[in-house]
Design a protein around this motif. Structure first.
Motif, short mmCIF file in Angstrom:
data_model
loop_
_atom_site.label_atom_id
_atom_site.label_comp_id
_atom_site.label_asym_id
_atom_site.label_seq_id
_atom_site.Cartn_x
_atom_site.Cartn_y
_atom_site.Cartn_z
N THR A 329 0.50 -1.54 0.03
CA THR A 329 -0.02 0.24 0.11
C THR A 329 0.93 1.56 0.12
N PRO A 330 1.61 1.42 0.32
CA PRO A 330 2.77 2.84 1.12
C PRO A 330 3.21 3.21 -0.63
N ILE A 331 3.63 2.01 -1.26
CA ILE A 331 4.88 1.58 -2.41
C ILE A 331 3.85 2.24 -3.59
N PHE A 385 0.26 11.16 4.32
CA PHE A 385 1.53 10.21 4.56
C PHE A 385 2.96 10.84 4.39
N ARG A 386 2.68 10.89 3.02
CA ARG A 386 4.17 11.55 2.80
C ARG A 386 4.57 12.88 3.28
N GLN A 392 9.54 8.21 4.44
CA GLN A 392 10.36 7.11 4.92
C GLN A 392 9.40 5.69 5.43
N THR A 393 8.03 5.61 5.26
CA THR A 393 7.11 4.25 4.93
C THR A 393 6.83 4.05 3.62
N TYR A 394 7.15 4.54 2.87
CA TYR A 394 7.27 4.48 1.22
C TYR A 394 8.42 3.11 1.22
N ALA A 395 9.91 4.13 2.04
CA ALA A 395 11.25 3.51 2.27
C ALA A 395 11.32 2.52 2.50
#
Length: 504
Positions: A329-331, A385-386, A392-395
């Motif tokens: 999901t974050p990706i 969220f960004r 950082q959550t994407y990462a």
């Protein structure tokens, strides 16, 4: 375009935006320095880049009238004939409308891209034509390819041939209806969270999402470059394998492609049968909150039939699969919006940049109020969220993908493939145009708990119709190790040869 040299006011505006707090003298000095930079930009602008040649003649085509457009599946009809005598000679193919066909309009389901005409053919288009296929035109797709259902295109919903009140699946929705109805022999879709396999399950045909990077994405409008897959949609397994054989392999222009095998023969084992295959049924792929009993039962019955055909079928848990969608999901959320903000290509990668698409997409913010609610939901989530966590959550999610893939591979060390439902439910009713955001977005994103993890991990996954629930198709998904497409085709062909899913 003409490169304009920046003036003092430009530097002042940049200073205020960046918070550099430059003095007037410093701004004057930097303005002078920018003149040399602008001269280099002008040199680049004056040079002619090398683009892949367009080798097969075609016309811009036409927009079919409603009476000539069953299921609202076509965007543009434009017949392009490939090389005579090739291995796909005469095969009728549709292209999802995020795949570039030079000289033929493309809008990716989005009103903001109306009027865009690509100037290049996607690599896979050239390969289809070299193999002798006949491209019949561009098929509708969902708005920016965000939805897994078929109700979000700016040109209206695509209808399921099995029941026109129901979703055909997305985002390769037009391809779904065209393949399921037999109006084409095969279609090329794209899949970032299940957009080849979801339609295959909803509409009853074979959908292959191959290993990440196996099919070059060059000339296809990207969504998220670590999730992008081009895949094959067809009425039968043999056709699917033939088409994949034609379009797979390195093209030297797509950095998603690395270390691909050269000894590909996807249809070589189609008659080998299921005897001796080792298949792991993943219990975590069943029993989701929105799983329908009839779907789960049909897939378990299909697994038992493979056992009857001589495969060894065991149940093997993979607990982390239950968190695979969350890792995706974050990706998908932040990556999709970052891709949009980068005018579809961003930077820091060595691929073919289609600058005509970048120009066409550059004003997307001016049209954001017209976006459907599913696209708006992604924009809102990414913005929040960004903004809160600065990527950082994407990462972290990208880092967790390695653990997720390792969990699947641990079972695949002892088995040839995994098995689970493609989607938890049969094709749902299309929502009303005036339904609220909750229903619109829910219908668009409700079905990909099992499909999305294999976009993040890049493992090949194939959906094959295995039976019916309440008279509608049910899809069974087979997942293999990297580059195990031939093995998946073998199992699917054995099932297809032994059982007619329409009678089950």
């Amino acid at each position: 375009m003409t490169i304009r040299k920046p003036n003092f006011e430009d530097m002042l505006a940049a200073d205020q935006d960046l918070g550099l707090r430059l003095s007037t003298d410093d701004l004057t000095a930097f303005t002078g320095m920018m003149q040399a930079v602008a001269e280099d930009y002008a040199i680049v602008d004056a040079l002619t880049p090398e683009l892949p040649p367009v080798r097969y003649p075609r016309a811009p085509g036409h927009y079919p009238a409603p009476e000539d457009n069953p299921f609202n599946a076509w965007f543009v009809k434009s017949r392009v004939e490939g090389r005579a005598g090739g291995p796909l000679s005469g095969l009728r193919v549709a292209l999802k409308d995020n795949i570039m066909l030079a000289g033929v309009p493309m809008m990716n389901g989005a009103s903001s891209l109306r009027g865009y005409v690509p100037d290049v053919d996607a690599t896979l288009v050239t390969r289809l034509l070299d193999a002798g296929a006949v491209i019949e035109g561009k098929a509708q797709c969902e708005y920016f390819c965000v939805s897994g259902s078929s109700h979000t295109s700016a040109l209206g919903p695509v209808r399921n041939p099995h029941d026109e009140t129901r979703s055909a699946g997305g985002s390769s929705s037009g391809c779904s209806a065209l393949v399921a109805s037999g109006l084409v022999d095969a279609a090329i879709g794209t899949d970032q969270g299940g957009s080849v396999r979801i339609p295959a399950a909803y509409a009853g045909f074979v959908g292959m999402k191959p290993t990440f990077g196996l099919v070059p994405y060059t000339g296809v409008m990207p969504v998220e470059m670590t999730l992008d897959h081009a895949g094959v949609m067809s009425g039968d397994v043999a056709t699917n394998a033939r088409v994949l054989q034609a379009i797979a392999g390195m093209d030297g222009l797509d950095p998603r492609q690395q270390d691909l095998p050269t000894d590909r023969a996807y249809g070589a084992d189609l008659l080998a049968g299921a005897k001796g295959l080792r298949i792991a049924v993943v219990p975590e792929g069943f029993g989701w909150a929105n799983s329908e009993t009839g779907v789960d039962q049909a897939v378990r019955a299909a697994a038992a039939r493979l056992d009857e055909l001589g495969a060894r079928v065991d149940e093997r848990p993979i607990p982390l699969h239950r968190k695979g969608h969350a890792i995706w999901t974050p990706i998908a959320t932040e990556g999709t919006v970052a891709q949009m903000e980068g005018l579809n290509y961003g930077s820091n990668w060595k691929g073919l940049y289609v600058t005509s698409l970048m120009r066409a997409q550059s004003d997307w913010r001016d049209h954001a109020a017209d976006f459907p609610d599913d696209v708006k939901s992604v924009l809102l989530a990414a913005h929040y969220f960004r903004g809160q966590y600065r990527g950082q959550t994407y990462a972290k999610a990208q880092n967790l993908v390695r653990r997720l893939k390792a969990a699947y591979l641990a079972v695949l060390a002892d088995y040839d493939m995994l098995l689970m439902p493609t989607v938890p439910l049969k094709a749902p009713k299309l929502p009303a145009v005036d339904c609220g955001p909750a229903e619109w977005v829910g219908r668009a994103l409700e079905m990909n708990a099992n499909t999305a993890p294999f976009n993040a991990t890049g493992l090949p996954a194939l959906s094959i119709p295995c039976g019916r629930a309440d008279g509608l198709p049910v899809g069974m998904m087979l997942i293999g190790r990297d580059h195990a497409e031939a093995m998946l085709y073998r199992a699917a062909a054995a099932y297809e040869a032994a059982f007619d899913w329409k009678t089950l």
